[in-house]
Design a protein around this motif. Structure first.
Motif, PDB file in Angstrom:
ATOM      1  N   LEU A 214       0.826  -1.208   0.000  1.00  0.00           N
ATOM      2  CA  LEU A 214       0.000   0.000   0.000  1.00  0.00           C
ATOM      3  C   LEU A 214       0.859   1.256   0.000  1.00  0.00           C
ATOM      4  N   ASN A 215       1.926   1.162   0.767  1.00  0.00           N
ATOM      5  CA  ASN A 215       2.807   2.298   0.904  1.00  0.00           C
ATOM      6  C   ASN A 215       3.467   2.659  -0.420  1.00  0.00           C
ATOM      7  N   THR A 216       4.004   1.598  -1.170  1.00  0.00           N
ATOM      8  CA  THR A 216       4.676   1.857  -2.451  1.00  0.00           C
ATOM      9  C   THR A 216       3.704   2.430  -3.470  1.00  0.00           C
ATOM     10  N   THR A 217       2.498   1.885  -3.539  1.00  0.00           N
ATOM     11  CA  THR A 217       1.536   2.421  -4.532  1.00  0.00           C
ATOM     12  C   THR A 217       1.233   3.886  -4.210  1.00  0.00           C
ATOM     13  N   ASP A 218       1.041   4.165  -2.950  1.00  0.00           N
ATOM     14  CA  ASP A 218       0.752   5.566  -2.555  1.00  0.00           C
ATOM     15  C   ASP A 218       1.886   6.491  -2.965  1.00  0.00           C
ATOM     16  N   GLN A 219       3.111   5.956  -2.731  1.00  0.00           N
ATOM     17  CA  GLN A 219       4.270   6.788  -3.043  1.00  0.00           C
ATOM     18  C   GLN A 219       4.360   7.050  -4.544  1.00  0.00           C
ATOM     19  N   ARG A 220       4.082   5.958  -5.322  1.00  0.00           N
ATOM     20  CA  ARG A 220       4.147   6.096  -6.775  1.00  0.00           C
ATOM     21  C   ARG A 220       3.162   7.150  -7.259  1.00  0.00           C
ATOM     22  N   VAL A 221       1.956   7.009  -6.752  1.00  0.00           N
ATOM     23  CA  VAL A 221       0.915   7.968  -7.164  1.00  0.00           C
ATOM     24  C   VAL A 221       1.345   9.389  -6.806  1.00  0.00           C
ATOM     25  N   TYR A 222       1.886   9.527  -5.660  1.00  0.00           N
ATOM     26  CA  TYR A 222       2.314  10.849  -5.209  1.00  0.00           C
ATOM     27  C   TYR A 222       3.399  11.415  -6.109  1.00  0.00           C
ATOM     28  N   MET A 223       4.386  10.545  -6.442  1.00  0.00           N
ATOM     29  CA  MET A 223       5.488  10.977  -7.314  1.00  0.00           C
ATOM     30  C   MET A 223       4.977  11.390  -8.667  1.00  0.00           C
ATOM     31  N   GLU A 224       4.029  10.558  -9.191  1.00  0.00           N
ATOM     32  CA  GLU A 224       3.474  10.879 -10.518  1.00  0.00           C
ATOM     33  C   GLU A 224       2.811  12.256 -10.500  1.00  0.00           C
ATOM     34  N   GLU A 225       2.028  12.432  -9.480  1.00  0.00           N
ATOM     35  CA  GLU A 225       1.315  13.726  -9.374  1.00  0.00           C
ATOM     36  C   GLU A 225       2.291  14.890  -9.282  1.00  0.00           C
ATOM     37  N   LEU A 226       3.379  14.608  -8.541  1.00  0.00           N
ATOM     38  CA  LEU A 226       4.396  15.650  -8.361  1.00  0.00           C
ATOM     39  C   LEU A 226       5.034  16.010  -9.687  1.00  0.00           C
ATOM     40  N   LEU A 227       5.365  14.957 -10.475  1.00  0.00           N
ATOM     41  CA  LEU A 227       6.002  15.177 -11.783  1.00  0.00           C
ATOM     42  C   LEU A 227       5.081  15.940 -12.713  1.00  0.00           C
ATOM     43  N   ILE A 228       3.797  15.489 -12.694  1.00  0.00           N
ATOM     44  CA  ILE A 228       2.828  16.155 -13.584  1.00  0.00           C
ATOM     45  C   ILE A 228       2.735  17.643 -13.217  1.00  0.00           C
ATOM     46  N   ASP A 229       2.652  17.897 -11.927  1.00  0.00           N
ATOM     47  CA  ASP A 229       2.539  19.292 -11.474  1.00  0.00           C
ATOM     48  C   ASP A 229       3.744  20.105 -11.892  1.00  0.00           C
ATOM     49  N   PHE A 230       4.924  19.471 -11.774  1.00  0.00           N
ATOM     50  CA  PHE A 230       6.158  20.163 -12.138  1.00  0.00           C
ATOM     51  C   PHE A 230       6.190  20.495 -13.622  1.00  0.00           C
ATOM     52  N   ALA A 231       5.757  19.502 -14.417  1.00  0.00           N
ATOM     53  CA  ALA A 231       5.719  19.702 -15.871  1.00  0.00           C
ATOM     54  C   ALA A 231       4.783  20.848 -16.208  1.00  0.00           C
ATOM     55  N   ARG A 232       3.611  20.833 -15.518  1.00  0.00           N
ATOM     56  CA  ARG A 232       2.642  21.910 -15.765  1.00  0.00           C
ATOM     57  C   ARG A 232       3.240  23.260 -15.413  1.00  0.00           C
ATOM     58  N   TYR A 233       3.949  23.270 -14.322  1.00  0.00           N
ATOM     59  CA  TYR A 233       4.555  24.520 -13.866  1.00  0.00           C
ATOM     60  C   TYR A 233       5.553  25.041 -14.878  1.00  0.00           C
ATOM     61  N   LEU A 234       6.396  24.101 -15.390  1.00  0.00           N
ATOM     62  CA  LEU A 234       7.409  24.483 -16.384  1.00  0.00           C
ATOM     63  C   LEU A 234       6.755  25.042 -17.626  1.00  0.00           C
ATOM     64  N   GLU A 235       5.677  24.336 -18.029  1.00  0.00           N
ATOM     65  CA  GLU A 235       4.975  24.769 -19.243  1.00  0.00           C
ATOM     66  C   GLU A 235       4.427  26.189 -19.074  1.00  0.00           C
ATOM     67  N   GLN A 236       3.827  26.394 -17.915  1.00  0.00           N
ATOM     68  CA  GLN A 236       3.239  27.717 -17.644  1.00  0.00           C
ATOM     69  C   GLN A 236       4.305  28.805 -17.623  1.00  0.00           C
ATOM     70  N   GLN A 237       5.426  28.469 -17.032  1.00  0.00           N
ATOM     71  CA  GLN A 237       6.542  29.403 -16.957  1.00  0.00           C
ATOM     72  C   GLN A 237       7.004  29.772 -18.358  1.00  0.00           C
ATOM     73  N   HIS A 238       7.113  28.734 -19.168  1.00  0.00           N
ATOM     74  CA  HIS A 238       7.534  28.900 -20.546  1.00  0.00           C
ATOM     75  C   HIS A 238       6.600  29.857 -21.280  1.00  0.00           C
ATOM     76  N   ARG A 239       5.256  29.578 -21.049  1.00  0.00           N
ATOM     77  CA  ARG A 239       4.260  30.404 -21.731  1.00  0.00           C
ATOM     78  C   ARG A 239       4.363  31.855 -21.303  1.00  0.00           C
ATOM     79  N   SER A 240       4.527  32.033 -20.031  1.00  0.00           N
ATOM     80  CA  SER A 240       4.595  33.424 -19.548  1.00  0.00           C
ATOM     81  C   SER A 240       5.843  34.127 -20.073  1.00  0.00           C
ATOM     82  N   ASP A 241       6.932  33.382 -20.198  1.00  0.00           N
ATOM     83  CA  ASP A 241       8.162  33.959 -20.780  1.00  0.00           C
ATOM     84  C   ASP A 241       7.914  34.388 -22.209  1.00  0.00           C
TER      85      ASP A 241
END
Lengths: 283, 210
Positions: A214-241
């Protein structure tokens, strides 16, 4: 006969309160005595002068009267009478209570007195006292014997009940029952204990496994969400630039246009100033 | 004449009002106060020659009247009964204020000429101001003369001369005999004659003022 009216008659005459003979007598006297008449006339002048001290005008101030007497029943005439009677009765009863007043109507007599009740009870006590000491002793003995018998009977019954209950208890918890219980406890084998320990271990292992999974699946999901959020952030930054760059470019364009316009204007003004000079030189 | 007609008129209404007041009718008691206030006030004023004391005594008189009107047995004797209360109220007030009055000189000051505030108090504005002032001055002077009488003589003179009470009524109010009242009246007037002469109020001076 010499007549001389006193001051009460003179003053009554002055205020016209004399009549008939009295009035005539005074008038006659005043005619005969001019000095008295003169004095009376002076009093008339005083009376007339006094009239010049007139009345003063005044307005009656509002007077507020308390209406307490009308409000309470005990302030009315009948109320007071009734309250008085009631108070007297209460006082009488109180006095009777403390003085032991006794009013009794027997066949042919009315008895009113104090402490009659107590006296009669005292008499009865005296009558009772007329029993002989032997009789009293007998009565006491009889009572004591009866009492003893009753107590003994009660004591015996209690003793019997206690014996019965003790016996019953002893029968219920005999040694045999204790022995079987002890045997049951000691009969548990080593095999059974081992089995119990194994099952416990297995349960623990599965619990830990589940927990880890249970712990590993939770961690995986969390990491995925983190990566997605980071990618979104980068994209937004790029757009604003990009947007910023775009804005700057437009600014630069505008500046260039303005520069062009200004240059045009300067050129026009130079031409305007140069043209008249050239025409003057031509002329 | 006017002074006599008012109480007479009052007495007519008073009879029915007294009955109602005795039954505890507050409105009737209030009407009695309204009817008789001016008379009692003027009696008290002439007794003290002081407005505040007169008001105090008048109010005490009417408070006592309303409290005790039940005890009045004969309505015909209301007038003498009321004056009896007033006489007692005045005597009591006089006793209380005797020391204070001895110190107070303002009340006995006679206003002099143009600076006198009595000009403003004048009631009959249609009259000649000078004559009006002299009237007022004479009135004040007479009241001062009354103050020089003894308390007993003053009571009788005021009740007879200004309040129009009969000698019998005065006797009832003062709780003395009728002859005593007449005697006090005689000697009161005689004393006033001397007081007026002392203050130079004669037929000539009065006719000059009027």
């Amino acid at each position: 006969m010499y007549y001389k009216p006193d001051e009460t008659l003179l003053i009554a005459y002055l205020y016209g309160e004399l009549e008939g003979e009295e009035k005539a007598q005074v008038e006659q006297y005043l005619l005969q005595h001019p000095e008295e008449r003169k004095q009376l006339e002076e009093l008339v002048f005083v009376k007339q002068t006094l009239r010049y001290a007139g009345d003063k005008e005044v307005i009656a101030p509002p007077l507020v009267f308390e209406d307490s007497r009308a409000r309470y029943f005990w302030n009315t005439r009948y109320g007071r009478m009734i309250t008085g009677i009631a108070a007297s009765l209460a006082l009488l009863i109180l006095v009777a209570r403390f003085t032991g007043l006794n009013i009794r109507v027997t066949d042919q007599a009315l008895t009113i007195g104090f402490w009659l009740e107590e006296r009669s009870t005292a008499n009865e006590a005296l009558q009772m006292a007329s029993l002989s000491p032997g009789e009293v002793q007998q009565m006491i003995d009889a009572t004591v014997v009866k009492n003893n018998e009753h107590l003994q009977a009660g004591w015996k019954a209690t003793q019997a009940m206690l014996d019965a209950s003790v016996r019953q208890n002893l029968a219920a918890y005999s040694d045999a029952q204790f022995n079987t219980l002890v045997k049951k406890v000691s009969s548990a084998s080593d095999e059974q204990i081992r089995q119990f320990a194994l099952t416990l271990q297995a349960e623990n292992a599965s619990m830990i496994k589940d927990y880890l999974a249970l712990n590993t699946t939770d961690q995986r999901v969390y990491m995925e969400e983190l990566l997605i959020d980071f990618a979104r952030y980068l994209e937004q930054q790029h757009r604003s630039d990009l947007q910023q760059l775009q804005a700057r470019l437009t600014n630069m364009e505008e500046d260039t246009d303005l520069f062009k316009y200004e240059t045009g204007q300067i050129l026009a003004s130079i031409i305007n100033t140069v043209e008249p000079i050239s025409t003057e030189t031509k002329n | 004449m006017q002074a006599e007609s008012l109480p007479a008129q009052g007495m007519m209404q008073t009879d029915s009002l007294i009955e109602r007041a005795q039954e505890g009718d507050k409105h009737a008691q209030g009407r009695l106060v309204q009817l008789w206030y001016k008379r009692i006030y003027n009696y008290c004023y002439k007794f003290f020659v002081d407005h505040d004391l007169a008001m105090e005594a008048s109010q005490k008189t009417f408070i006592a009247m309303c409290r005790n009107i039940e005890s009045l047995q004969d309505a015909a004797r209301f007038k003498s009964w009321l004056y009896k209360i007033a006489v007692n109220a005045c005597r009591e007030e006089n006793r209380k204020n005797q020391s204070k009055r001895a110190m107070n000189l303002d009340g006995t000051r006679i206003g002099d000429a143009d600076n006198s505030p009595r000009w403003e108090k004048a009631l009959h504005r249609h009259e000649n101001p000078e004559q009006q002032f002299q009237h007022q001055e004479l009135s004040d002077l007479l009241q001062q003369c009354l103050m020089e009488l003894s308390e007993e003589q003053r009571e009788v003179v005021i009740m007879k001369e200004y309040e129009g009470l009969k000698f019998r009524e005065i006797a009832e109010a003062l709780n003395v005999s009728e002859n005593t009242v007449k005697s006090r009246m005689y000697y009161g007037l005689d004393a006033l004659k001397k007081i007026l002469a002392k203050r130079n109020i004669t037929k000539e001076t009065v006719s000059y003022v009027l």
